[in-house]
Design a protein around this motif. Sequence first.
Motif, PDB file in Angstrom:
ATOM      1  N   VAL A  48       0.831  -1.204   0.000  1.00 52.09           N
ATOM      2  CA  VAL A  48       0.000   0.000   0.000  1.00 52.09           C
ATOM      3  C   VAL A  48       0.866   1.254   0.000  1.00 52.09           C
ATOM      4  CG1 VAL A  48      -1.746   1.307   1.269  1.00 52.09           C
ATOM      5  CG2 VAL A  48      -1.867  -1.197   1.190  1.00 52.09           C
ATOM      6  N   PHE A  49       1.963   1.232   0.771  1.00 45.21           N
ATOM      7  CA  PHE A  49       2.803   2.421   0.922  1.00 45.21           C
ATOM      8  C   PHE A  49       3.965   2.467  -0.069  1.00 45.21           C
ATOM      9  CE2 PHE A  49       0.803   2.019   5.124  1.00 45.21           C
ATOM     10  CZ  PHE A  49       0.350   3.313   5.312  1.00 45.21           C
ATOM     11  N   ALA A  50       4.241   1.355  -0.745  1.00 45.72           N
ATOM     12  CA  ALA A  50       5.371   1.310  -1.680  1.00 45.72           C
ATOM     13  C   ALA A  50       5.308   2.398  -2.753  1.00 45.72           C
ATOM     14  CB  ALA A  50       5.471  -0.077  -2.311  1.00 45.72           C
ATOM     15  N   PRO A  51       4.143   2.698  -3.346  1.00 46.01           N
ATOM     16  CA  PRO A  51       4.097   3.746  -4.382  1.00 46.01           C
ATOM     17  C   PRO A  51       4.480   5.134  -3.876  1.00 46.01           C
ATOM     18  CG  PRO A  51       2.135   2.356  -4.486  1.00 46.01           C
ATOM     19  CD  PRO A  51       2.845   2.006  -3.215  1.00 46.01           C
ATOM     20  N   LEU A  52       4.521   5.321  -2.562  1.00 45.80           N
ATOM     21  CA  LEU A  52       4.843   6.634  -2.007  1.00 45.80           C
ATOM     22  C   LEU A  52       6.335   6.816  -1.749  1.00 45.80           C
ATOM     23  CD1 LEU A  52       1.936   6.887   0.614  1.00 45.80           C
ATOM     24  CD2 LEU A  52       2.035   7.922  -1.657  1.00 45.80           C
ATOM     25  N   THR A  53       7.113   5.796  -2.029  1.00 47.78           N
ATOM     26  CA  THR A  53       8.557   5.861  -1.786  1.00 47.78           C
ATOM     27  C   THR A  53       9.311   6.143  -3.085  1.00 47.78           C
ATOM     28  OG1 THR A  53       8.844   3.477  -2.087  1.00 47.78           O
ATOM     29  CG2 THR A  53       8.343   4.257   0.133  1.00 47.78           C
ATOM     30  N   GLN A  54      10.570   6.534  -2.933  1.00 44.18           N
ATOM     31  CA  GLN A  54      11.416   6.811  -4.093  1.00 44.18           C
ATOM     32  C   GLN A  54      12.781   6.163  -3.907  1.00 44.18           C
ATOM     33  OE1 GLN A  54      11.631  11.087  -4.294  1.00 44.18           O
ATOM     34  NE2 GLN A  54       9.582  11.298  -5.175  1.00 44.18           N
ATOM     35  N   PHE A  55      13.406   5.814  -5.037  1.00 46.50           N
ATOM     36  CA  PHE A  55      14.785   5.323  -5.050  1.00 46.50           C
ATOM     37  C   PHE A  55      14.979   4.110  -4.135  1.00 46.50           C
ATOM     38  CE2 PHE A  55      14.895  10.040  -5.395  1.00 46.50           C
ATOM     39  CZ  PHE A  55      15.100  10.112  -6.765  1.00 46.50           C
ATOM     40  N   GLY A  56      13.980   3.224  -4.103  1.00 46.15           N
ATOM     41  CA  GLY A  56      14.120   1.986  -3.351  1.00 46.15           C
ATOM     42  C   GLY A  56      14.053   2.140  -1.845  1.00 46.15           C
ATOM     43  N   ALA A  57      13.527   3.266  -1.359  1.00 49.08           N
ATOM     44  CA  ALA A  57      13.405   3.486   0.090  1.00 49.08           C
ATOM     45  C   ALA A  57      12.413   2.490   0.678  1.00 49.08           C
ATOM     46  CB  ALA A  57      12.947   4.907   0.380  1.00 49.08           C
ATOM     47  N   PRO A  58      12.599   2.094   1.940  1.00 51.13           N
ATOM     48  CA  PRO A  58      11.678   1.133   2.556  1.00 51.13           C
ATOM     49  C   PRO A  58      10.280   1.742   2.710  1.00 51.13           C
ATOM     50  CG  PRO A  58      13.174   2.040   4.188  1.00 51.13           C
ATOM     51  CD  PRO A  58      13.676   2.495   2.856  1.00 51.13           C
ATOM     52  N   PRO A  59       9.243   0.967   2.424  1.00 47.37           N
ATOM     53  CA  PRO A  59       7.884   1.505   2.530  1.00 47.37           C
ATOM     54  C   PRO A  59       7.325   1.509   3.955  1.00 47.37           C
ATOM     55  CG  PRO A  59       7.807  -0.735   1.689  1.00 47.37           C
ATOM     56  CD  PRO A  59       9.259  -0.372   1.812  1.00 47.37           C
TER      57      PRO A  59
END
Length: 250
Positions: free
Chosen positions: A28-39
Amino acid sequence: MKWALGLRLVAVVLLAAFIFAPEMFAPVFAPLTQFGAPPIYTQSAILDLTLSHLMLVGAATLAATILAVGLAILVTRPFGAEFLPLSRSLANIGQTFPPVAVLALAVPAMGFGAGPTLVALFLYGLLPIFENALTGLESLSPSVREAARGSGMTGLQRLVRVELPLAFPVILAGIRLSVVISLSTATIGSTVAAKTLGEVIIAGLLSNNTAFVLQGGLVVGVLAVLIYDGFVAIEKIAARRMGQSVPGTA
């Protein structure tokens, strides 16, 4: 309304699921991250941060309630009426000094950690509880007081058996407001190393990770709504038992 109750139940289930097993919500939160940051925030357990956050709020609110209600009782007695201006000034301290300022002043004396946050939350929570307790005690009908006095009750008995029970719904409304304010204010405690959900938000801001910011904000927000609703329900039950109504809580 049934849909509102159903919505609250869904919120409770989702909140509990996220607190106990946040990794389930990574997609759910993965699309809100950038450059492989943990969700999902994993440096501290969300459950531990939530419990610590609630314990800080609970301890500060309990202390504020004891002092604020005590002051309200004092100034509504004949021998304590002259202390009303002083008591009101004391209760206003938390509103005069922003929590950030209180933290800045408390850290040199108390060090980093939960202590400064407790002081800030305690001072910030005094005013709504004091004013509501004062209103609840002052608004009692004189005929009720006279009836209690006529039945042979002592001053202490009248306070414990009549005045406080009748004022309880109004006092509880002040505690509700104090708790909701403290829930959001406690997040800044993480700036002085207190274990609160603000840690997640601050980590997100520092790393430009929107997922972390949203996680911390959502947990605090949902907790505030659910606790607010819980207090309203208790107020209604207490008021109904006293034959009163609770304005603004329908």
